[in-house]
Design an enzyme around this catalytic site. Structure first.
Site, PDB file in Angstrom:
ATOM      1  CB  THR A 190     -10.301  -8.022   4.276  1.00  0.00           C
ATOM      2  OG1 THR A 190      -8.963  -8.152   3.823  1.00  0.00           O
ATOM      3  CG2 THR A 190     -10.583  -6.584   4.667  1.00  0.00           C
ATOM      4  CB  VAL A 219      -1.129   0.626   0.574  1.00  0.00           C
ATOM      5  CG1 VAL A 219      -2.461   1.062   1.165  1.00  0.00           C
ATOM      6  CG2 VAL A 219       0.020   0.973   1.513  1.00  0.00           C
ATOM      7  N   GLY A 244      -7.531  -5.955  -3.762  1.00  0.00           N
ATOM      8  CA  GLY A 244      -7.719  -4.525  -3.565  1.00  0.00           C
ATOM      9  C   GLY A 244      -7.410  -3.666  -4.770  1.00  0.00           C
TER      10      GLY A 244
HETATM   11  C1  SD4 Z   1      -6.343  -6.011   0.079  1.00  0.00           C
HETATM   12  N1  SD4 Z   1      -8.729  -6.153   0.064  1.00  0.00           N
HETATM   13  O1  SD4 Z   1      -5.385  -5.694   0.750  1.00  0.00           O
HETATM   14  C2  SD4 Z   1      -7.553  -6.572   0.773  1.00  0.00           C
HETATM   15  C3  SD4 Z   1      -7.377  -8.044   0.848  1.00  0.00           C
HETATM   16  C4  SD4 Z   1      -8.521  -8.784   1.364  1.00  0.00           C
HETATM   17  O2  SD4 Z   1      -9.185 -10.529   2.630  1.00  0.00           O
HETATM   18  O3  SD4 Z   1      -9.655  -8.470   1.190  1.00  0.00           O
HETATM   19  N2  SD4 Z   1      -8.217  -9.824   2.059  1.00  0.00           N
HETATM   20  O4  SD4 Z   1      -6.340  -5.945  -1.146  1.00  0.00           O
END
Ligand code: SD4
Length: 331
Positions: A190, A219, A244
């Site tokens: 991300t 989400v 997340g």
């Molecule tokens: C999530 N924080 O959807 C994001 C995932 C993530 O690299 O960081 N992916 O939980």
């Protein structure tokens, strides 16, 4: 009558409880809002989670041409949204367990304005849709079909986000259909970006396809203001990557900005953020979180659960990939 009295009394008590420690710490430690004025601001500057050199280079191009921080973070993260090789952002992002690529993104400006899209499909640049939500609607979050419809109304094109490569990987995954996080590999690319422009104003953006093979409709933290991203132009900004669910439970990015407001450096604030998460997850080692922060002076810091998280930084001092220390050590 009784209830009114009670409410009045309890709000006074709360105000008393809240203001006492803040006053005390300002007085005794001389930390907080005054301290930063003592140093010179490092600006412009752009930083982002992981080693996305092309993204920070794009942000730097905007900033060094006297562009503002909001344009810099939007255009910076768009580089990764368009990058099919990044399997966690935009086109080429891994799908949910039903085979659908669903994107989450948000953006926040110097005035605390923000926009977000969650569970958005068929659009390559969710961050730009989030910006339209912020600028063209009275709302902050649009979800799913409504967000997609809004994007088309704003002129965004419908695009199939599943690529040949992610389709093949998905077919392979379906054979076992096992949901698991693989630290630093599968689920953690991300991009969260923070920038300070020449005026000293801060903005941030965060965009992702979320956890690979998630339950349909899930989400994450990335589009949630305060969790995956938070900016306060008086103090600084923070953003997160990793699992997340854990970031949402601690409202991670907001926490980090508030810790900086109380006088912690970006580094100290990120460390405290991770420690709060680990306190709730004693002994758990099966997930990664990386926090990244910048304060008003352009000082940066990052911290993570496991080794492997790095962040990219672009300023007049150069274009660097910064190593980040971690809660657990190697081996
Ligand atoms: C999530 N924080 O959807 C994001 C995932 C993530 O690299 O960081 N992916 O939980």
């Amino acid at each position: 009558m009784e209830r009114r009295k009670f409410l009045k009394k309890s709000s006074l008590t709360t105000a008393g409880l809240l203001s006492a420690p803040i006053l005390a710490s300002n007085k005794t430690e001389n930390k907080g809002e005054n301290t930063p004025l003592l140093t010179e601001t490092r600006k412009p500057i752009a930083i982002c989670t992981w080693n996305f050199a092309n993204a920070t280079a794009k942000a730097w191009e905007v900033l060094s041409n006297k562009g503002n921080a909001l344009d810099a973070v939007e255009q910076g993260v768009m580089v990764e949204e368009a990058n099919e090789n990044n399997k966690t952002v935009g086109i080429g992002g891994r799908p949910d367990r039903d085979g659908n690529v669903t994107l989450d993104a948000c953006i926040m400006d110097k005035d605390g304005n923000c926009g977000s899209v969650v569970y958005l499909q068929n659009i390559v640049h969710p961050v730009s849709v989030a910006r339209k939500v912020m600028e063209d609607t009275p709302h902050i979050i649009l979800a799913g079909k409504g967000a997609e419809q809004f994007a088309y109304e704003k002129g965004f094109k419908k695009t199939d986000l599943l690529t040949e490569s992610t389709r093949k990987q998905y077919e392979e995954w379906k054979k076992k259909s096992k949901y698991e996080t693989i630290i630093n590999i599968e689920n953690h690319d991300t991009i969260g970006m923070l920038a300070i422009d020449e005026n000293g104003d801060i903005a941030g953006a965060c965009t992702t396809s979320g956890m690979a093979y998630k339950v349909a409709g899930r989400v994450g933290d990335s589009p949630i203001i305060g969790a995956g991203l938070y900016v306060d132009n008086e103090v600084g900004g923070a953003t997160a990557t990793g699992v997340g669910e854990e970031v949402i439970r601690t409202v991670g990015s907001f926490l980090i900005v508030e810790l900086m407001r109380q006088g912690k450096s970006p580094q100290e604030a990120c460390e405290e953020g991770v420690k709060r998460i680990m306190k709730k997850n004693k002994g758990r080692k099966d997930f990664q979180i990386g926090f990244l922060a910048i304060n008003k002076q352009g000082e940066t810091g990052g911290y993570c659960v496991h080794p492997g998280f790095t962040y990219r930084e672009y300023s007049e001092q150069g274009h660097k990939n910064r190593q980040v220390s971690s809660f657990y050590q190697k081996g």
